[in-house]
Scaffold this motif. Structure first.
Motif, PDB file in Angstrom:
ATOM      1  N   VAL A   1      13.908   9.191  10.194  1.00  0.00           N
ATOM      2  CA  VAL A   1      13.025   7.991  10.394  1.00  0.00           C
ATOM      3  C   VAL A   1      11.665   8.539  10.944  1.00  0.00           C
ATOM      4  N   LEU A   2      10.517   8.139  10.090  1.00  0.00           N
ATOM      5  CA  LEU A   2       9.246   8.664  10.411  1.00  0.00           C
ATOM      6  C   LEU A   2       8.603   7.272  10.867  1.00  0.00           C
ATOM      7  N   VAL A   3       8.232   7.281  12.151  1.00  0.00           N
ATOM      8  CA  VAL A   3       7.338   6.257  12.484  1.00  0.00           C
ATOM      9  C   VAL A   3       6.210   6.027  11.935  1.00  0.00           C
ATOM     10  N   LEU A   4       5.757   4.918  11.532  1.00  0.00           N
ATOM     11  CA  LEU A   4       4.458   4.874  11.015  1.00  0.00           C
ATOM     12  C   LEU A   4       3.805   3.355  11.694  1.00  0.00           C
ATOM     13  N   THR A   5       3.168   3.449  12.602  1.00  0.00           N
ATOM     14  CA  THR A   5       2.431   2.451  13.499  1.00  0.00           C
ATOM     15  C   THR A   5       1.096   2.388  13.818  1.00  0.00           C
ATOM     16  N   THR A   6       0.561   1.263  14.311  1.00  0.00           N
ATOM     17  CA  THR A   6      -0.687   1.362  14.915  1.00  0.00           C
ATOM     18  C   THR A   6      -0.850   1.760  16.372  1.00  0.00           C
ATOM     19  N   TYR A   7       0.226   1.861  17.036  1.00  0.00           N
ATOM     20  CA  TYR A   7       0.396   2.068  18.655  1.00  0.00           C
ATOM     21  C   TYR A   7       0.791   3.490  19.045  1.00  0.00           C
TER      22      TYR A   7
ATOM     23  N   GLY B   1       0.843  -1.175   0.097  1.00  0.00           N
ATOM     24  CA  GLY B   1       0.001  -0.149   0.115  1.00  0.00           C
ATOM     25  C   GLY B   1       0.886   1.269   0.072  1.00  0.00           C
ATOM     26  N   LEU B   2       1.931   1.280   0.817  1.00  0.00           N
ATOM     27  CA  LEU B   2       2.771   2.486   0.844  1.00  0.00           C
ATOM     28  C   LEU B   2       3.545   2.585  -0.344  1.00  0.00           C
ATOM     29  N   ARG B   3       3.949   1.689  -0.775  1.00  0.00           N
ATOM     30  CA  ARG B   3       4.700   1.876  -2.256  1.00  0.00           C
ATOM     31  C   ARG B   3       3.878   1.957  -3.237  1.00  0.00           C
ATOM     32  N   GLY B   4       2.610   1.568  -3.505  1.00  0.00           N
ATOM     33  CA  GLY B   4       1.616   2.175  -4.634  1.00  0.00           C
ATOM     34  C   GLY B   4       1.277   3.741  -4.077  1.00  0.00           C
ATOM     35  N   MET B   5       1.245   4.048  -2.936  1.00  0.00           N
ATOM     36  CA  MET B   5       1.032   5.426  -2.539  1.00  0.00           C
ATOM     37  C   MET B   5       1.915   6.430  -3.136  1.00  0.00           C
ATOM     38  N   PHE B   6       3.139   6.167  -3.010  1.00  0.00           N
ATOM     39  CA  PHE B   6       4.529   7.019  -3.327  1.00  0.00           C
ATOM     40  C   PHE B   6       5.018   6.790  -4.594  1.00  0.00           C
TER      41      PHE B   6
ATOM     42  N   LEU C   1       0.004  11.755   5.481  1.00  0.00           N
ATOM     43  CA  LEU C   1       1.374  10.980   5.452  1.00  0.00           C
ATOM     44  C   LEU C   1       2.429  11.671   4.500  1.00  0.00           C
ATOM     45  N   VAL C   2       1.909  12.177   3.300  1.00  0.00           N
ATOM     46  CA  VAL C   2       2.902  12.921   2.240  1.00  0.00           C
ATOM     47  C   VAL C   2       3.213  14.013   3.139  1.00  0.00           C
ATOM     48  N   ARG C   3       2.643  15.156   3.666  1.00  0.00           N
ATOM     49  CA  ARG C   3       3.050  15.885   4.327  1.00  0.00           C
ATOM     50  C   ARG C   3       4.024  15.599   5.313  1.00  0.00           C
ATOM     51  N   ALA C   4       3.894  14.681   5.992  1.00  0.00           N
ATOM     52  CA  ALA C   4       4.767  14.328   6.987  1.00  0.00           C
ATOM     53  C   ALA C   4       6.172  13.568   6.468  1.00  0.00           C
ATOM     54  N   VAL C   5       6.088  13.081   5.383  1.00  0.00           N
ATOM     55  CA  VAL C   5       7.347  12.577   4.891  1.00  0.00           C
ATOM     56  C   VAL C   5       8.250  13.642   4.444  1.00  0.00           C
ATOM     57  N   LEU C   6       7.467  14.967   3.766  1.00  0.00           N
ATOM     58  CA  LEU C   6       8.154  15.996   3.161  1.00  0.00           C
ATOM     59  C   LEU C   6       8.731  16.841   4.184  1.00  0.00           C
ATOM     60  N   ALA C   7       8.071  16.775   5.396  1.00  0.00           N
ATOM     61  CA  ALA C   7       8.573  17.483   6.510  1.00  0.00           C
ATOM     62  C   ALA C   7       9.745  16.747   7.131  1.00  0.00           C
ATOM     63  N   ALA C   8       9.846  15.527   7.194  1.00  0.00           N
ATOM     64  CA  ALA C   8      10.814  14.642   8.036  1.00  0.00           C
ATOM     65  C   ALA C   8      12.001  14.715   7.047  1.00  0.00           C
ATOM     66  N   ALA C   9      11.798  14.770   5.609  1.00  0.00           N
ATOM     67  CA  ALA C   9      13.008  15.157   4.690  1.00  0.00           C
ATOM     68  C   ALA C   9      13.683  16.194   5.049  1.00  0.00           C
ATOM     69  N   ARG C  10      12.883  17.314   5.596  1.00  0.00           N
ATOM     70  CA  ARG C  10      13.554  18.744   5.824  1.00  0.00           C
ATOM     71  C   ARG C  10      14.119  18.474   7.307  1.00  0.00           C
TER      72      ARG C  10
ATOM     73  N   THR D   1      12.296  11.067  13.866  1.00  0.00           N
ATOM     74  CA  THR D   1      11.854  12.550  13.631  1.00  0.00           C
ATOM     75  C   THR D   1      10.312  12.715  13.608  1.00  0.00           C
ATOM     76  N   GLY D   2       9.611  11.801  13.318  1.00  0.00           N
ATOM     77  CA  GLY D   2       8.274  12.077  13.317  1.00  0.00           C
ATOM     78  C   GLY D   2       7.575  10.628  13.741  1.00  0.00           C
ATOM     79  N   TYR D   3       6.263  10.788  14.152  1.00  0.00           N
ATOM     80  CA  TYR D   3       5.584   9.544  14.477  1.00  0.00           C
ATOM     81  C   TYR D   3       3.860   9.810  14.151  1.00  0.00           C
ATOM     82  N   LEU D   4       3.692   8.866  13.074  1.00  0.00           N
ATOM     83  CA  LEU D   4       2.375   8.785  12.780  1.00  0.00           C
ATOM     84  C   LEU D   4       1.763   7.605  12.977  1.00  0.00           C
ATOM     85  N   LEU D   5       0.465   7.543  13.024  1.00  0.00           N
ATOM     86  CA  LEU D   5      -0.648   6.339  13.146  1.00  0.00           C
ATOM     87  C   LEU D   5      -0.808   5.678  11.932  1.00  0.00           C
ATOM     88  N   LYS D   6      -1.200   4.393  11.589  1.00  0.00           N
ATOM     89  CA  LYS D   6      -1.504   3.990  10.334  1.00  0.00           C
ATOM     90  C   LYS D   6      -2.827   4.274   9.624  1.00  0.00           C
TER      91      LYS D   6
END
Length: 213
Positions: A81-87, A19-24, A114-123, A102-107
């Motif tokens: 590192v952007l954490v992407l987890t259920t917990y 799913g993530l691969r398809g998204m990006f 998620l896209v905004r978070a990856v862009l922010a993490a890259a910065r 660097t960041g922590y998001l839920l699935k």
């Protein structure tokens, strides 16, 4: 033209990785350079692929995400590192942030978040899920908690398993009055008023785990 952000996806579930691969993959601003199923594989791939951002799950067979995050940091990896987890319990959030995430998001985060978070993490900018931000703010506003003693944890573990004060006392070879005293200390340290709330708080903070402590 700006080079795409190089992504490494780390998750033990193939469906999540797909799913993530398809998204990006469909976005020219990103390039998925690799996928790993656990922390050890992530370390090896990060060293060779040099990703800009690592999307890291936490609970995986083998090396977990927190261990991998810490080792990436100690190795001097430039990847964010952007954490992407259920917990989002304290037992998951705090170690991950302390290890260097660097960041922590839920699935269940929307694709746009998620896209905004990856862009922010890259910065190098921190992005936190609202529930995670709330937990961290609560910790900052609350004085440091006094940890439970070993005996208090033993009493609480028995209570969580359904033992009465008398049964806990017999198991631990102490008096029932001493068990009550330990429980009062537990209530004070966890900021609760009864047994059920103490058990719930202990599970929430990772002091107790299903099937054991």
């Amino acid at each position: 033209m700006t080079a795409p952000i190089r992504l490494l996806i780390v998750d033990d579930h193939p469906v999540v990785r797909d799913g993530l691969r398809g998204m990006f993959t469909g976005d020219p601003g990103f390039e998925v350079v690799g996928e790993a199923t656990d922390g050890a594989e992530a370390l090896a791939l990060a060293a060779t692929l040099q990703p800009d951002v690592v999307l890291m799950d936490l609970r995986m067979p083998g090396m977990d995400g927190v261990t991998a995050i810490g080792r990436l940091a100690r190795a001097g990896s430039a990847a964010r590192v952007l954490v992407l987890t259920t917990y989002d319990t304290d037992a998951d959030v705090l170690p991950a942030i302390e290890a260097g995430a660097t960041g922590y998001l839920l699935k269940d985060a929307p694709r746009e978040d998620l896209v905004r978070a990856v862009l922010a993490a890259a910065r190098g900018e921190s992005v936190l899920a609202p529930s995670v931000a709330g937990r961290l703010m609560g910790r900052l506003r609350t004085p440091a908690e006094e940890p439970l003693s070993q005996r208090e944890l033993e009493v609480l573990t028995l209570v969580a398993r359904g033992s009465s004060n008398r049964e806990a006392a017999a198991r631990l070879f102490i008096s029932e009055a001493t068990v009550k005293t330990h429980l009062l200390h537990v209530y004070a340290k966890l900021g609760v008023n009864d047994r059920a709330a103490a058990v719930a708080a202990a599970y929430d903070r990772g002091l107790l785990t299903p099937g054991g402590r």
